[in-house]
Design a protein around this motif. Structure first.
Motif, PDB file in Angstrom:
ATOM      1  N   SER A  10      53.228 -37.655  10.766  1.00  0.00           N
ATOM      2  CA  SER A  10      52.616 -36.548  10.015  1.00  0.00           C
ATOM      3  C   SER A  10      53.490 -36.138   8.848  1.00  0.00           C
ATOM      4  O   SER A  10      54.716 -36.058   8.977  1.00  0.00           O
ATOM      5  N   PHE A  11      52.831 -35.899   7.733  1.00  0.00           N
ATOM      6  CA  PHE A  11      53.531 -35.480   6.515  1.00  0.00           C
ATOM      7  C   PHE A  11      52.740 -34.333   5.899  1.00  0.00           C
ATOM      8  O   PHE A  11      51.518 -34.431   5.750  1.00  0.00           O
ATOM      9  N   TYR A  12      53.438 -33.251   5.574  1.00  0.00           N
ATOM     10  CA  TYR A  12      52.773 -32.083   4.981  1.00  0.00           C
ATOM     11  C   TYR A  12      53.142 -31.935   3.511  1.00  0.00           C
ATOM     12  O   TYR A  12      54.326 -32.022   3.154  1.00  0.00           O
ATOM     13  N   VAL A  13      52.149 -31.667   2.674  1.00  0.00           N
ATOM     14  CA  VAL A  13      52.413 -31.241   1.303  1.00  0.00           C
ATOM     15  C   VAL A  13      51.665 -29.918   1.088  1.00  0.00           C
ATOM     16  O   VAL A  13      50.481 -29.801   1.391  1.00  0.00           O
ATOM     17  N   GLY A  14      52.395 -28.902   0.626  1.00  0.00           N
ATOM     18  CA  GLY A  14      51.812 -27.579   0.443  1.00  0.00           C
ATOM     19  C   GLY A  14      51.792 -27.172  -1.017  1.00  0.00           C
ATOM     20  O   GLY A  14      52.738 -27.468  -1.762  1.00  0.00           O
ATOM     21  N   ILE A  15      50.714 -26.520  -1.423  1.00  0.00           N
ATOM     22  CA  ILE A  15      50.594 -26.033  -2.798  1.00  0.00           C
ATOM     23  C   ILE A  15      50.927 -24.549  -2.805  1.00  0.00           C
ATOM     24  O   ILE A  15      50.402 -23.780  -1.994  1.00  0.00           O
ATOM     25  N   GLN A  16      51.814 -24.157  -3.732  1.00  0.00           N
ATOM     26  CA  GLN A  16      52.213 -22.754  -3.797  1.00  0.00           C
ATOM     27  C   GLN A  16      52.111 -22.228  -5.222  1.00  0.00           C
ATOM     28  O   GLN A  16      52.036 -22.983  -6.195  1.00  0.00           O
ATOM     29  N   ALA A  17      52.111 -20.905  -5.322  1.00  0.00           N
ATOM     30  CA  ALA A  17      52.081 -20.214  -6.616  1.00  0.00           C
ATOM     31  C   ALA A  17      52.561 -18.794  -6.381  1.00  0.00           C
ATOM     32  O   ALA A  17      52.633 -18.327  -5.232  1.00  0.00           O
ATOM     33  N   GLU A  35      51.977 -31.536 -12.477  1.00  0.00           N
ATOM     34  CA  GLU A  35      51.163 -32.704 -12.816  1.00  0.00           C
ATOM     35  C   GLU A  35      50.967 -33.588 -11.586  1.00  0.00           C
ATOM     36  O   GLU A  35      51.933 -33.835 -10.842  1.00  0.00           O
ATOM     37  N   PRO A  36      49.753 -34.090 -11.371  1.00  0.00           N
ATOM     38  CA  PRO A  36      49.492 -34.960 -10.216  1.00  0.00           C
ATOM     39  C   PRO A  36      50.459 -36.135 -10.117  1.00  0.00           C
ATOM     40  O   PRO A  36      50.888 -36.506  -9.016  1.00  0.00           O
ATOM     41  N   LYS A  37      50.818 -36.708 -11.266  1.00  0.00           N
ATOM     42  CA  LYS A  37      51.730 -37.858 -11.266  1.00  0.00           C
ATOM     43  C   LYS A  37      53.083 -37.480 -10.659  1.00  0.00           C
ATOM     44  O   LYS A  37      53.669 -38.245  -9.895  1.00  0.00           O
ATOM     45  N   VAL A  38      53.550 -36.271 -10.968  1.00  0.00           N
ATOM     46  CA  VAL A  38      54.840 -35.794 -10.450  1.00  0.00           C
ATOM     47  C   VAL A  38      54.738 -35.561  -8.943  1.00  0.00           C
ATOM     48  O   VAL A  38      55.661 -35.897  -8.181  1.00  0.00           O
ATOM     49  N   ILE A  39      53.618 -34.982  -8.510  1.00  0.00           N
ATOM     50  CA  ILE A  39      53.412 -34.741  -7.076  1.00  0.00           C
ATOM     51  C   ILE A  39      53.399 -36.064  -6.313  1.00  0.00           C
ATOM     52  O   ILE A  39      54.036 -36.199  -5.264  1.00  0.00           O
ATOM     53  N   LEU A  40      52.698 -37.046  -6.857  1.00  0.00           N
ATOM     54  CA  LEU A  40      52.632 -38.359  -6.202  1.00  0.00           C
ATOM     55  C   LEU A  40      54.008 -38.996  -6.092  1.00  0.00           C
ATOM     56  O   LEU A  40      54.347 -39.597  -5.071  1.00  0.00           O
ATOM     57  N   GLU A  41      54.804 -38.841  -7.130  1.00  0.00           N
ATOM     58  CA  GLU A  41      56.173 -39.383  -7.111  1.00  0.00           C
ATOM     59  C   GLU A  41      56.996 -38.715  -6.003  1.00  0.00           C
ATOM     60  O   GLU A  41      57.706 -39.383  -5.253  1.00  0.00           O
ATOM     61  N   LYS A  42      56.878 -37.377  -5.916  1.00  0.00           N
ATOM     62  CA  LYS A  42      57.625 -36.636  -4.890  1.00  0.00           C
ATOM     63  C   LYS A  42      57.203 -37.074  -3.494  1.00  0.00           C
ATOM     64  O   LYS A  42      58.044 -37.272  -2.603  1.00  0.00           O
ATOM     65  N   ILE A  43      55.902 -37.218  -3.296  1.00  0.00           N
ATOM     66  CA  ILE A  43      55.392 -37.594  -1.976  1.00  0.00           C
ATOM     67  C   ILE A  43      55.832 -39.012  -1.609  1.00  0.00           C
ATOM     68  O   ILE A  43      56.336 -39.245  -0.508  1.00  0.00           O
TER      69      ILE A  43
END
Length: 307
Positions: free
Chosen positions: A191-198, A289-297
């Motif tokens: 399991s891997f979690y990615v959370g969106i925050q603001a 940016e989605p590209k940055v999120i994908l890189e992090k994941i």
């Protein structure tokens, strides 16, 4: 160790979870399992922010409007069906994306449900009678005394959740919260979690805007069609219960809309309280940016694939 990974997209309501889930599902060439308990019901469309036709077409989704409000459907039912669906998807994919704002439902899939004592139906009936005669506030006050910890986590405006907590407290003679986070079930996947925050101000502004959009899209008419069934558990939820009060002439329309916004903001706050208990979430800013999120994941999956 399994080579299969479930990626759970989490975060407060109106933050953009669906958009990110679709981006991830496309990237990993997989499908989406929804863990949003409000979106299970086919009669509730506008007020639950169901993904648009375009979004549903972009990537196959599961557990979206697959039940009727007239069918009983518990988190336990969802756990069994979701695990079966996820295992089926893993036959052809190394990744599956799960998305939803219902923390309990996400956790049920990842960790399994906690074991609770058997409840006497007479106790449940008596609590429901108390709700009818004395109102929800009386039950809320009782829960605050018996389990202040869970009182601040649960949606206290949802009578079904409040009664469930009370019946466990009264049966076990100890807090409902003491039964949470028991030993995890062993799953056949990572399991891997990615959370969106603001910032809170951003979340609240997005919520207010979403409610206005829902009203413009016809939420009032949708709620009116459901009014004859107002006592069903599925309708004891933000966005509907306030409009049902309007139809009962207890609220003006303007006040009902302001209550939807206020209660949704409170709901978002509780979502974040629940999520902050989880130290394994990779948090990303909502406007990254989605590209940055994908890189992090992808980087984190390489370094820590069994999070």
């Amino acid at each position: 160790m399994s080579s299969k990974t479930l990626i759970s997209v989490v975060g407060p309501t109106a933050i953009g979870k669906t958009r990110l889930a679709i981006i991830l599902a496309k990237h990993f060439k997989t499908e989406i399992v929804s863990a949003d308990s409000r979106q299970f019901f086919k009669e509730m469309h506008i007020g639950t922010a169901v993904p648009s036709a375009e979004e549903l077409k972009a990537v196959p989704h599961h557990f979206i409007q697959h039940k009727s409000i007239f069918e009983p459907y518990s988190v336990g039912d969802f756990e069994k069906e979701a695990i079966a669906q996820i295992e089926k998807l893993f036959q052809n994919n190394d990744y599956v994306v799960m998305v939803g704002g219902s923390g309990l439902y996400v956790d049920a899939v990842v960790n399994g449900l906690d074991e609770f004592p058997q409840i006497d139906s007479k106790l449940r009936d008596s609590l429901n009678q108390k709700l009818e005669k004395e109102g929800l506030e009386c039950l809320q006050e009782e829960l605050l005394v018996l389990d202040p910890k869970y009182y601040h986590l649960v949606d206290i405006h949802n009578p079904h959740r409040v009664i469930r907590a009370l019946e466990v407290c009264l049966t076990a003679k100890k807090p409902y919260s003491s039964f949470l986070n028991q030993k995890r079930k062993k799953r056949n996947f990572n399991s891997f979690y990615v959370g969106i925050q603001a910032d809170r101000e951003v979340i609240y502004e997005r919520i207010n805007q979403r409610v206005d959009i829902m009203i413009e899209a016809g939420l009032l008419d949708e709620a009116k069609k459901l009014y004859p069934h107002k006592n069903l558990n599925a309708l004891q939820t933000v966005g509907y219960k306030e409009l049902l009060e309007y139809f009962d002439k207890n609220f003006t329309l303007d006040f009902a809309i302001s209550e939807i916004k206020k209660n949704t903001r409170r709901f978002a706050k509780r979502q974040l309280t629940w999520l902050r208990k989880n130290k394994n979430i990779l948090w990303v800013d909502f406007n990254t940016e989605p590209k940055v999120i994908l890189e992090k994941i992808t980087n984190q999956l390489k370094t820590n694939p069994h999070a």
